[in-house]
Scaffold this motif. Structure first.
Motif, mmCIF file in Angstrom:
data_model
loop_
_atom_site.group_PDB
_atom_site.id
_atom_site.type_symbol
_atom_site.label_atom_id
_atom_site.label_comp_id
_atom_site.label_asym_id
_atom_site.label_seq_id
_atom_site.Cartn_x
_atom_site.Cartn_y
_atom_site.Cartn_z
ATOM 1 N N UNK B 185 0.818 -1.199 0.000
ATOM 2 C CA UNK B 185 0.000 0.000 0.000
ATOM 3 C C UNK B 185 0.858 1.258 0.000
ATOM 4 N N UNK B 186 1.882 1.254 0.838
ATOM 5 C CA UNK B 186 2.688 2.467 0.979
ATOM 6 C C UNK B 186 3.509 2.745 -0.276
ATOM 7 N N UNK B 187 4.090 1.696 -0.861
ATOM 8 C CA UNK B 187 4.884 1.921 -2.077
ATOM 9 C C UNK B 187 4.003 2.547 -3.144
ATOM 10 N N UNK B 188 2.827 1.941 -3.354
ATOM 11 C CA UNK B 188 1.938 2.459 -4.388
ATOM 12 C C UNK B 188 1.479 3.875 -4.054
ATOM 13 N N UNK B 189 1.138 4.112 -2.792
ATOM 14 C CA UNK B 189 0.656 5.435 -2.406
ATOM 15 C C UNK B 189 1.714 6.495 -2.650
ATOM 16 N N UNK B 190 2.948 6.190 -2.244
ATOM 17 C CA UNK B 190 4.008 7.189 -2.413
ATOM 18 C C UNK B 190 4.259 7.444 -3.896
ATOM 19 N N UNK B 191 4.180 6.403 -4.711
ATOM 20 C CA UNK B 191 4.414 6.611 -6.134
ATOM 21 C C UNK B 191 3.291 7.387 -6.793
ATOM 22 N N UNK B 192 2.079 7.084 -6.416
ATOM 23 C CA UNK B 192 0.956 7.565 -7.210
ATOM 24 C C UNK B 192 0.178 8.727 -6.620
ATOM 25 N N UNK B 193 0.279 8.966 -5.338
ATOM 26 C CA UNK B 193 -0.690 9.874 -4.745
ATOM 27 C C UNK B 193 -0.092 11.125 -4.119
ATOM 28 N N UNK B 194 1.142 11.429 -4.427
ATOM 29 C CA UNK B 194 1.713 12.656 -3.893
ATOM 30 C C UNK B 194 0.997 13.858 -4.480
ATOM 31 N N UNK B 195 0.863 14.900 -3.662
ATOM 32 C CA UNK B 195 0.161 16.091 -4.112
ATOM 33 C C UNK B 195 0.930 16.733 -5.258
ATOM 34 N N UNK B 196 0.234 17.522 -6.087
ATOM 35 C CA UNK B 196 0.931 18.176 -7.189
ATOM 36 C C UNK B 196 2.094 19.001 -6.656
ATOM 37 N N UNK B 197 3.230 18.888 -7.290
ATOM 38 C CA UNK B 197 4.382 19.677 -6.882
ATOM 39 C C UNK B 197 5.267 18.981 -5.868
ATOM 40 N N UNK B 198 4.751 17.895 -5.265
ATOM 41 C CA UNK B 198 5.595 17.221 -4.294
ATOM 42 C C UNK B 198 6.495 16.236 -5.021
ATOM 43 N N UNK B 199 7.665 16.720 -5.411
ATOM 44 C CA UNK B 199 8.605 15.834 -6.089
ATOM 45 C C UNK B 199 9.266 14.965 -5.027
ATOM 46 N N UNK B 200 10.057 14.015 -5.456
ATOM 47 C CA UNK B 200 10.660 13.087 -4.489
ATOM 48 C C UNK B 200 11.449 13.836 -3.429
ATOM 49 N N UNK B 201 12.133 14.908 -3.855
ATOM 50 C CA UNK B 201 12.983 15.589 -2.883
ATOM 51 C C UNK B 201 12.251 16.689 -2.125
ATOM 52 N N UNK B 202 10.942 16.762 -2.314
ATOM 53 C CA UNK B 202 10.161 17.635 -1.444
ATOM 54 C C UNK B 202 9.361 16.813 -0.444
ATOM 55 N N UNK B 203 9.547 15.508 -0.480
ATOM 56 C CA UNK B 203 8.840 14.665 0.491
ATOM 57 C C UNK B 203 9.481 14.823 1.865
ATOM 58 N N UNK B 204 8.668 14.793 2.917
ATOM 59 C CA UNK B 204 9.253 14.764 4.260
ATOM 60 C C UNK B 204 10.113 13.513 4.432
ATOM 61 N N UNK B 205 11.089 13.595 5.299
ATOM 62 C CA UNK B 205 12.032 12.474 5.430
ATOM 63 C C UNK B 205 11.375 11.224 5.995
ATOM 64 N N UNK B 206 10.322 11.411 6.787
ATOM 65 C CA UNK B 206 9.654 10.210 7.303
ATOM 66 C C UNK B 206 9.048 9.416 6.152
ATOM 67 N N UNK B 207 8.658 10.104 5.077
ATOM 68 C CA UNK B 207 8.119 9.383 3.929
ATOM 69 C C UNK B 207 9.213 8.585 3.236
ATOM 70 N N UNK B 208 10.383 9.191 3.140
ATOM 71 C CA UNK B 208 11.509 8.442 2.567
ATOM 72 C C UNK B 208 11.756 7.155 3.360
ATOM 73 N N UNK B 209 11.751 7.286 4.680
ATOM 74 C CA UNK B 209 12.069 6.091 5.453
ATOM 75 C C UNK B 209 10.926 5.079 5.387
ATOM 76 N N UNK B 210 9.683 5.575 5.368
ATOM 77 C CA UNK B 210 8.568 4.624 5.247
ATOM 78 C C UNK B 210 8.591 3.939 3.881
ATOM 79 N N UNK B 211 9.003 4.707 2.877
ATOM 80 C CA UNK B 211 9.063 4.154 1.523
ATOM 81 C C UNK B 211 10.126 3.054 1.448
ATOM 82 N N UNK B 212 11.296 3.349 1.999
ATOM 83 C CA UNK B 212 12.359 2.331 2.002
ATOM 84 C C UNK B 212 11.903 1.107 2.787
ATOM 85 N N UNK B 213 11.270 1.359 3.931
ATOM 86 C CA UNK B 213 10.772 0.258 4.752
ATOM 87 C C UNK B 213 9.771 -0.582 3.972
#
Lengths: 206, 552
Positions: B185-213
């Motif tokens: 769920x999280x992988x798909x959500x992070x790939x597909x559902x980020x708000x407009x303008x939220x590029x990978x490097x504008x994601x909060x760091x907790x999202x990066x760690x949840x994504x890796x997890x």
């Protein structure tokens, strides 16, 4: 893929998400079977001779036949999706049913294959098996577990396709919204591809 | 939309997720809800219940060990209790702790989405979680008792033990499946559902760690699934895949087990690192130092962490080359972890630090995790590992990382997000008092284990030589202090649910991430309008608080 417009309102539909979710799930299935292929490769490496002897016990003809059945069923599955995309609902349902019948045929074959082994006294914990070399015990252990788990996947896949057939008949799956059928198809191809590896590793090494 | 749930003012205010009940009422409106926030709360409640059970088992274990010989239970009960303690704490508390609770609640909000990609699968994962948990715990009541194999289920003992190992195996299998679904769920959500303008490097760091997890959850968990299933099959049908009597190789079991279970410790620690990365910049009022380094170190940890499993087996029989490679890789994992720790401390440097309760716990995390991480390197060193393998040194290391790390990370997250989740404020003073009890208790409990482990006290032993008595005694005293801290902390939080000061402001800590821009508590669909993101998550330039001038 950076930005994603959201449909306002309750219905949120994103086919790419669904497909992505399905692919991720298929990865997990690959890892699941991967664990067993890992065991297989290690044990075959350490017991090459015994695996060779034990594989003679398997019936290559039935194996070939089952491979043909599964490959055909993958074809009919793909055809059913194409038929639906061309808005031929009845044809699609026909192909889906055909896929289920082929899956059933595979299982019947499997049943006879296992039953013969049982008649010969080859099953986990049997005296005949325990009298064999440890490499052969491992071979049949892997054989039963891997084909058994694969068989379970065939059953689940067939049930999944049956649900899809019902949804197609109801019109929920249709020309414009067929991602569910597509995902079921992906699952079915996975079942197929796992068999493609199981078949040579068990039947053709004798 | 259920019109009855719309607040009295009509369309003016959207109902919060606590008010919006959907189809049912009361309990039903919770256990049938696919709202990610409600599922997060469901996870939180069930997880804390399981945690309480795990703590009780841990407490009993420590009590038994307060003096040599029999104190309160017989050896068999002791074996079962440490097994259940491990299974519950690992599979039911630490692994799902942050992803399933705070990840579910905040991941969609933090990326500006209304829900996760597959809300129904999300709910299914909770059901699997609860069923698995109950199965594990209820197996105590069945004839034969619960498993006594340790949470690692090593064969051949797990095949031969007369206890209900199969139930525990199945419980772990279901919990694994639940974890896979969350990850998917999280992988798909992070790939597909980020708000407009939220590029990978504008994601909060907790999202990066949840994504890796999430990737580790998806790719590693199936391996333990099949491995545990094979042990169950072995118990039922006598298929000898791991049993040496039938030609199987028990060491292969250990490999397969650790191929998952080592990455699993990164499933446990990475999200906690994400939480700390959120809290530090907020309470230091500074942009995080080295955003990209922290982001990539999460990926690096997930990647390298998946390749080090055999360092659990240096004494189990492995070629010298194998030992060498796994030892090197183990050292490599330390690099991204250290990058994070250095970046956090660098963020604190010259920040205008406000010592709120979440920061207390986050700093506790850094301190304890550093001790845990560095002692991990001791064990990655081949020669030293021979000395400390299977001693309580390992137990101490593991608890410093997993409890001092992830556990404190969970507590930090609770104190950080509690006001947002429930729109109530807890007593901050009590939270700080609880922290000191926890911190002191924790070190009193686990530090003596390092010493006695070094001196040769084996782990999992029921009895011990008199020279270890003093360490065990101090350790047990520590467990009492720790539990006092837990009681203070949870009493404070639970009491605040009803009696805490009601909050209405959106942004109580002054954070810049998206969860602080939605009402408190968040409305049913999080955002009335999906925001467009134009800047990074930790830009504190518009902060009202004046930045201190640099003093030379």
């Amino acid at each position: 893929m950076n930005t994603q417009e959201h449909a306002v309102g309750q219905v949120h539909r994103d086919d790419i998400s669904s497909r992505m979710g399905m692919w991720l799930f298929l990865f997990t299935e690959l890892m699941l079977f991967g664990g067993m292929f890992f065991l297989y490769s290690v044990y075959r490496f350490t017991n090459a001779e015994a695996f060779h002897i034990a594989a003679k016990e398997l019936n290559t003809l039935i194996g070939c036949f089952n491979t043909a059945i599964l490959l055909t069923s993958s074809l009919t599955m793909a055809l059913s999706i194409t038929a639906l995309q061309k808005d031929k609902k009845k044809l699609s349902i026909f192909f889906q049913l055909l896929t289920i019948i082929l899956a059933f045929g595979f299982l019947v074959n499997k049943y006879f294959e296992w039953a013969t082994k049982f008649d010969h006294g080859i099953y986990p914990g049997s005296d005949t098996l325990l009298a064999m070399e440890s490499g052969e015990i491992l071979f049949f252990g892997l054989y039963y577990v891997m084909t058994g788990l694969h068989g379970l996947h065939v059953v689940i896949g067939a049930a999944l396709i049956a649900v899809m057939t019902r949804l197609t008949a109801k019109g929920i799956i249709n020309k414009d919204s067929f991602v569910k059928l597509e995902s079921a198809g992906l699952y079915w191809h996975l079942v197929d591809i796992i068999w493609i590896f199981l078949f040579p590793l068990f039947y053709l090494i004798a | 939309m259920a019109s009855d749930a719309i607040a009295v003012n009509g369309n003016e205010k959207e109902p919060s997720y606590l008010e919006y009940t959907g189809k049912g009422r009361g309990l039903k409106s919770w256990i049938t809800s696919t709202d990610h926030k409600r599922i997060g709360i469901l996870y939180l409640c069930s997880l804390l219940l399981f945690f309480a059970v795990g703590v009780v088992f841990g407490f009993l274990m420590r009590l038994e060990l307060i003096a040599p010989g029999r104190t309160i239970m017989d050896p068999q009960t002791y074996n079962q209790i440490f097994t259940l303690h491990g299974v519950i704490m690992i599979f039911l508390f630490v692994i799902p702790g942050i992803p399933a609770v705070f990840g579910n609640f905040f991941l969609p909000i933090l990326i500006g989405a209304k829900d996760v990609a597959f809300p129904r699968i999300n709910l299914l994962s909770w059901y699997l979680f609860v069923s698995g948990g109950l199965l594990a715990i209820l197996s105590i009541t069945l004839p034969g008792g619960s498993a006594d194999t340790g949470w690692t289920f090593y064969v051949p003992y797990s095949v031969r033990s007369g206890t209900n190992v199969t139930y525990t195996l199945f419980a772990a299998f279901m919990l694994g499946f639940s974890s896979i679904l969350t990850g998917l769920n999280f992988v798909t959500t992070v790939h597909r559902m980020r708000a407009p303008g939220m590029s990978w490097f504008k994601m909060p760091l907790s999202i990066w760690s949840l994504y890796a997890t999430a990737w580790v959850q998806v790719l590693a968990t199936p391996i333990i699934g099949i491995t545990l299933l094979l042990v169950a099959v072995e118990r039922w049908f006598g298929v000898g895949l791991f049993d040496p009597a039938l030609g199987g190789d028990p060491v292969l079991y250990q490999h397969l087990f650790w191929i998952y279970s080592h990455p699993a410790v990164y499933i446990m620690i990475l999200p906690a690192m994400g939480v700390v990365s959120e809290i530090i910049p907020v309470f230091a009022r500074r942009t995080i130092f080295g955003y990209k380094f922290i982001a990539f170190s999460s990926i690096g940890i997930a990647l390298f962490g998946s390749l080090v499993w055999a360092h659990h087996m240096f004494t189990a029989g492995m070629s010298d080359t194998g030992q060498f490679v796994f030892s090197i890789l183990t050292f490599l994992v330390a690099i991204p972890s250290a990058i994070k720790v250095f970046n956090w401390t660098a963020t604190l440097y010259k920040g205008s630090i406000e010592l709120g309760p979440p920061l207390y716990y986050a700093l506790g995390f850094i301190f304890l995790f550093s001790i845990g991480g560095l002692t991990g390197l001791f064990q990655g060193t081949l020669a030293v590992d021979i000395q400390v393998h299977d001693t309580s040194f390992v137990v101490a290391h593991f608890h410093y990382v997993m409890f001092g790390g992830t556990g404190f990370g969970i507590f930090a997250a609770m104190h950080y997000w509690f006001p947002k989740m429930f729109a109530r404020m807890y007593n901050q003073k009590a939270a700080k008092v609880a922290f000191w009890f926890l911190f002191v208790g924790f070190n009193t409990l686990y530090f003596p284990m390092f010493i006695m482990g070094w001196l040769g006290m084996p782990r999992r032993y029921y009895d011990y030589l008199p020279e270890f008595h003093i360490y065990h005694f101090i350790s047990t005293i520590g467990s009492w202090i720790l539990i006092t801290g837990l009681i203070i902390m949870f009493t404070n939080l639970i009491r605040s649910l009803r009696k805490g000061k009601i909050l209405t402001e959106q942004n109580i800590w002054g954070g810049e991430t998206l969860e602080w821009r939605v009402p408190t508590p968040p409305p049913h669909e999080n955002f009335e309008h999906i925001p467009t993101i134009t800047e990074g998550p930790y830009e504190y330039k518009q902060n009202e608080e004046p930045q201190l001038e640099e003093v030379k």
